[in-house]
Design an enzyme around this catalytic site. Structure first.
Site, PDB file in Angstrom:
ATOM      1  N   HIS A  21      33.325  65.377  41.268  1.00 41.22           N
ATOM      2  CA  HIS A  21      32.666  64.960  40.026  1.00 41.22           C
ATOM      3  C   HIS A  21      31.745  63.770  40.306  1.00 41.22           C
ATOM      4  O   HIS A  21      30.621  63.696  39.793  1.00 41.22           O
ATOM      5  CB  HIS A  21      33.694  64.537  38.967  1.00 41.22           C
ATOM      6  CG  HIS A  21      34.756  65.564  38.715  1.00 41.22           C
ATOM      7  ND1 HIS A  21      36.091  65.317  38.932  1.00 41.22           N
ATOM      8  CD2 HIS A  21      34.681  66.843  38.281  1.00 41.22           C
ATOM      9  CE1 HIS A  21      36.793  66.401  38.633  1.00 41.22           C
ATOM     10  NE2 HIS A  21      35.966  67.337  38.240  1.00 41.22           N
ATOM     11  N   CYS A 126      41.107  85.385  33.327  1.00 38.68           N
ATOM     12  CA  CYS A 126      41.598  84.343  34.242  1.00 38.68           C
ATOM     13  C   CYS A 126      41.577  83.011  33.500  1.00 38.68           C
ATOM     14  O   CYS A 126      40.516  82.561  33.069  1.00 38.68           O
ATOM     15  CB  CYS A 126      40.734  84.263  35.500  1.00 38.68           C
ATOM     16  SG  CYS A 126      41.153  82.819  36.497  1.00 38.68           S
ATOM     17  N   CYS A 129      39.358  80.309  35.233  1.00 35.51           N
ATOM     18  CA  CYS A 129      37.913  80.440  34.989  1.00 35.51           C
ATOM     19  C   CYS A 129      37.593  80.389  33.501  1.00 35.51           C
ATOM     20  O   CYS A 129      36.431  80.252  33.126  1.00 35.51           O
ATOM     21  CB  CYS A 129      37.369  81.761  35.519  1.00 35.51           C
ATOM     22  SG  CYS A 129      37.510  81.965  37.282  1.00 35.51           S
ATOM     23  N   CYS A 143      41.870  86.817  41.102  1.00 36.47           N
ATOM     24  CA  CYS A 143      40.649  86.038  40.888  1.00 36.47           C
ATOM     25  C   CYS A 143      40.263  85.421  42.233  1.00 36.47           C
ATOM     26  O   CYS A 143      41.096  84.770  42.871  1.00 36.47           O
ATOM     27  CB  CYS A 143      40.901  84.923  39.865  1.00 36.47           C
ATOM     28  SG  CYS A 143      39.628  83.638  39.935  1.00 36.47           S
ATOM     29  N   LYS A 296      38.464  73.179  50.051  1.00 37.15           N
ATOM     30  CA  LYS A 296      37.924  72.579  48.831  1.00 37.15           C
ATOM     31  C   LYS A 296      38.978  71.632  48.251  1.00 37.15           C
ATOM     32  O   LYS A 296      40.173  71.944  48.293  1.00 37.15           O
ATOM     33  CB  LYS A 296      37.586  73.679  47.820  1.00 37.15           C
ATOM     34  CG  LYS A 296      36.776  73.112  46.658  1.00 37.15           C
ATOM     35  CD  LYS A 296      36.490  74.119  45.573  1.00 37.15           C
ATOM     36  CE  LYS A 296      35.783  73.412  44.434  1.00 37.15           C
ATOM     37  NZ  LYS A 296      36.059  73.941  43.133  1.00 37.15           N
TER      38      LYS A 296
HETATM   39  N1  MSP Z   1      33.628  72.297  32.238  1.00 37.52           N
HETATM   40  C1  MSP Z   1      32.981  73.067  33.213  1.00 37.52           C
HETATM   41  C2  MSP Z   1      31.499  72.802  33.202  1.00 37.52           C
HETATM   42  C3  MSP Z   1      30.810  73.060  31.911  1.00 37.52           C
HETATM   43  S1  MSP Z   1      29.134  72.628  31.972  1.00 37.52           S
HETATM   44  C4  MSP Z   1      28.486  73.222  30.595  1.00 37.52           C
HETATM   45  C5  MSP Z   1      33.527  72.736  34.584  1.00 37.52           C
HETATM   46  N2  MSP Z   1      34.141  71.574  34.713  1.00 37.52           N
HETATM   47  S2  MSP Z   1      34.788  71.010  36.083  1.00 37.52           S
HETATM   48  O1  MSP Z   1      35.493  69.801  35.716  1.00 37.52           O
HETATM   49  O2  MSP Z   1      35.540  72.014  36.735  1.00 37.52           O
HETATM   50  O3  MSP Z   1      33.589  70.551  36.942  1.00 37.52           O
HETATM   51  C6  MSP Z   1      32.986  71.401  37.877  1.00 37.52           C
HETATM   52  C7  MSP Z   1      31.914  70.609  38.572  1.00 37.52           C
HETATM   53  O4  MSP Z   1      32.476  69.429  39.202  1.00 37.52           O
HETATM   54  C8  MSP Z   1      31.216  71.315  39.714  1.00 37.52           C
HETATM   55  O5  MSP Z   1      30.207  72.193  39.269  1.00 37.52           O
HETATM   56  C9  MSP Z   1      30.670  70.126  40.455  1.00 37.52           C
HETATM   57  O6  MSP Z   1      29.614  69.565  39.759  1.00 37.52           O
HETATM   58  C10 MSP Z   1      31.840  69.179  40.428  1.00 37.52           C
HETATM   59  N3  MSP Z   1      32.785  69.452  41.498  1.00 37.52           N
HETATM   60  C11 MSP Z   1      34.116  69.674  41.372  1.00 37.52           C
HETATM   61  N4  MSP Z   1      34.650  69.837  42.620  1.00 37.52           N
HETATM   62  C12 MSP Z   1      33.710  69.723  43.561  1.00 37.52           C
HETATM   63  C13 MSP Z   1      33.700  69.724  44.961  1.00 37.52           C
HETATM   64  N5  MSP Z   1      34.775  69.895  45.687  1.00 37.52           N
HETATM   65  N6  MSP Z   1      32.517  69.525  45.566  1.00 37.52           N
HETATM   66  C14 MSP Z   1      31.371  69.291  44.883  1.00 37.52           C
HETATM   67  N7  MSP Z   1      31.353  69.285  43.551  1.00 37.52           N
HETATM   68  C15 MSP Z   1      32.488  69.540  42.855  1.00 37.52           C
HETATM   69  O7  MSP Z   1      33.355  73.545  35.473  1.00 37.52           O
END
Ligand code: MSP
Length: 666
Positions: A21, A126, A129, A143, A296
């Site tokens: 994040h 899922c 997701c 998934c 990851k």
């Molecule tokens: N809530 C949805 C997004 C909705 S946008 C309209 C979501 N949230 S999430 O908390 O799972 O955040 C996903 C995002 O966090 C990824 O797309 C990326 O920006 C960031 N990342 C989370 N883990 C990551 C890594 N290991 N590496 C890089 N970025 C990562 O999906």
């Protein structure tokens, strides 16, 4: 005025923020700062995604109501960003009334246009997701992302006619080659659209199954599917449909996401916008994953990297630089503290910090710490060419989201300057009395350092700001014309005498790391503040600053000693007669010190980061004269020169007046 609107994903509040994040948000911040420096009117949005099954489950686990739970975790995200110098203009939460209104309005509009219908559906759902997966997406019935078996659910729901827009979307992507970038993700989406039939999207959940969501305006028995709700945040924040901000920023909107959420952003979102008669976004910028030991990051694997810990241990600017430099945008990258420390030492301490400090200390010695005024201020052609090229490429590559390559390009200038200073040898020009040429060379160096600092403002706002301050530059320079500009540094500016922005650091030993007062204990606010103020001195709190015994925290100092212990020390005043660089060690100088003895003593001193040989020659120093001689990198050292670490660099200990060599300090 050109506009720029950048968004991050809104993060799920089912876990506290981690490095992934922090990466996306830091990149968005750098983009926003860069665009501001390019003279654009920039708007930067981040926030939290708070509806859906996942959140309800996480709240249940922690024994809180969904409302109390989302308030708490969203608060963690909101509090983290200022600690990482994130300059967002808005922080949106999907549970806010402004968002509920906009989602309902958009749903109603698409429903009225006939693109939402009621139907029956059975599919593989899922929870990870938060969506139904198609048969094709399943791998061995699981998934592919969550490795769990989706639940087969059949129920009546509302559907968005996404299939209707498949042809339009494909054409749009083909006609706009940088709609999705980098290319690998664009071609992934193109083949997804070319190979298969796009299904309609189920956009509701019956309240019998889920109530934690936004109610459909046309059927109160249903709430909105979380993705349909979440994507709309990008519109809410700019007051769609008729807010001033919508007209101003929407035409310039770009999204930034990782590859995990490519499909919702590359397929759901543009088709939703099309159905509502809203222009699609300009760019979808997609990056890869940060991996830890090839995996990851995930809470369940216990390999989550906490961004504040890294920022606290290594300094916020170093952390931000590392994130941008280490990951090639679009590819995966591996995170390790070893890699972070290696970048800090090679790029920031050796290449940049050392150069900047040398330049300032020479300017101190030759021009009384003022920017010289050369007769010919046009600069050496080669140097100007190098600077124009490096800065021009930096600006272009940064604008294209090639952050790592942009920094690489800027470092061509940094490394070029290191070569330039050695080739021009200002100390020789000084000795030979070639003052005019010396002024030209030094002005060129300082002007180039200003350019480097200006380019680094978006990436390392604090350190670059300090560099500019140490160059006597007022305000933050823009980048609009920086590639071609020359001579913006004002002759006469007062310069700092030295700079130790990036001392070398070592990886902390396991014990030090455990003792390091990081945010691991959850005290986010206070600790981050200390880290900011202590960027230069920080290594004492985490990693050890190498050449800096004096940087130890008071707590690490030995206890009281008896007077006879003190008497064991033989401290003498000495005069430095000559200095050379150590042939095999960048940080060491071979210093000859006259103690009034038959021959000068040789001291191998770790002072090369702070002083050039010319700076030290002729200085009066205090030496620990009875330190047992020992060999350092093959050269005997017969004593230790005492020095003090200061905010601005390193100061030598000396007597206030001139004292005969060999005088005892008591
Ligand atoms: N809530 C949805 C997004 C909705 S946008 C309209 C979501 N949230 S999430 O908390 O799972 O955040 C996903 C995002 O966090 C990824 O797309 C990326 O920006 C960031 N990342 C989370 N883990 C990551 C890594 N290991 N590496 C890089 N970025 C990562 O999906």
């Amino acid at each position: 005025m050109e506009r720029f609107y950048i968004t991050t994903p809104i993060y799920y509040v089912n876990a506290v923020p981690h490095l992934g994040h922090a990466y996306t948000t830091t990149v968005a911040d750098c983009m926003a700062r860069f665009n501001r420096a390019m003279g654009r009117d920039a708007y930067f949005l981040t926030g939290t995604d708070e509806h859906g099954d996942k959140i309800v489950q996480a709240a249940e686990k922690s024994g809180l109501t969904p409302r109390a739970y989302v308030d708490e975790i969203s608060g963690h995200f909101r509090a983290l960003w200022p600690e990482l110098s994130i300059s967002n203009d808005d922080f949106i939460r999907t549970t806010e009334p402004r968002h509920v209104r906009v989602v309902q309005k958009l749903l109603q509009q698409i429903y009225d246009a006939g693109d939402i219908y009621f139907g029956e559906y059975g599919g593989h759902y899922c929870t990870g997701c938060e969506r139904f997966l198609t048969e094709k997406e399943l791998v061995d019935g699981l998934c592919p992302d969550h490795k769990t078996k989706p639940e087969y659910i059949a129920e009546k729901n509302y559907f968005f006619r996404m299939s209707k827009y498949q042809g339009w979307l494909l054409d749009h992507i083909k006609a706009n080659p940088d709609f999705i970038r980098p290319e690998r993700y664009r071609s992934e989406v193109v083949s997804m659209l070319e190979m298969g039939v796009l299904e309609d999207l189920c956009i509701s959940r019956p309240k019998s199954r889920l109530t934690w969501g936004i109610e459909l305006p046309f059927d109160t028995d249903y709430v909105c599917y979380v993705w349909f709700d979440a994507l709309v945040n990008y519109l809410t924040a700019v007051d769609w449909p008729d807010g001033e901000k919508f007209g101003r920023y929407w035409p310039a909107v770009q999204h930034l996401v990782a590859k995990d959420i490519l499909k919702p952003h590359a397929v759901f979102w543009p088709t939703m916008l099309k159905a509502a008669g809203i222009e699609p976004y300009k760019h979808l910028n997609v990056h890869g994953y940060w991996l830890v030991k090839e995996t990851k990051m995930s809470k369940s694997l216990g390999n989550v990297v906490k961004p504040l810990d890294m920022s606290w241990k290594y300094g916020l600017d170093t952390f931000r630089y590392f994130l941008l430099r280490e990951m090639r945008f679009g590819n995966d990258a591996s995170f390790s503290e070893e890699a972070l420390v290696a970048r800090r030492n090679s790029d920031l301490a050796n290449d940049l910090g050392n150069l900047f400090n040398r330049t300032l200390s020479m300017a101190g010695k030759y021009f009384g710490s003022r920017v010289p005024a050369p007769q010919d201020a046009s600069g050496d052609e080669d140097l100007r060419g190098l600077a124009a090229n490096a800065v021009g490429n930096f600006v272009r590559l940064f604008g294209e989201c090639n952050f790592s390559q942009a920094l690489e390009s800027l470092w061509e200038l940094v490394r070029g300057l290191n070569k330039y200073v050695d080739a021009q040898a200002p100390w020789a020009l000084f000795k030979e009395g070639k003052t005019e040429r010396l002024a030209e060379v030094m002005y060129g160096m300082l002007e180039c350092m200003r350019k480097v600092a200006a380019c680094l403002v978006p990436v390392m706002p604090q350190a670059a700001g300090q560099m500019l301050e140490q160059l006597g530059v007022m305000g933050t320079p823009g980048l609009t014309d920086e590639a071609d500009a020359w001579g913006l540094l004002k002759p006469g500016n007062v310069l700092a005498q030295a700079s130790t922005l990036f001392p070398r650091i070592e990886l902390p030993a396991a014990d030090d790391a455990a003792a390091c007062p990081t945010s691991a204990k959850g005290e986010m606010g206070g600790k981050g503040k200390v880290a900011k103020e202590a960027e230069a001195a920080k290594p004492a709190a985490g990693p050890k600053a190498k050449a800096d015994a004096s940087a130890k925290a008071p707590a690490e100092a030995p206890g009281e000693i008896e007077f006879p212990d003190f008497q064991k020390l033989d401290l003498r005043v000495g005069h430095v007669t000559s200095v050379e660089r150590h042939p095999d060690a960048d940080r060491l100088l071979l210093v000859q010190v006259d103690l009034g003895e038959e021959r000068p003593r040789q001291v191998v001193a770790g002072l090369a980061e702070f002083f050039t040989p010319e700076d030290l020659a002729g200085r009066q120093v205090v030496l620990v004269a009875n330190l047992k001689p020992r060999k350092l990198r093959g050269h005997e050292s017969q004593g230790m020169i005492l020095a003090v670490r200061t905010e601005a660099g390193m100061e030598l200990l000396t007597a206030s007046g001139s004292v005969a060599p060999g005088s005892k300090v008591s």
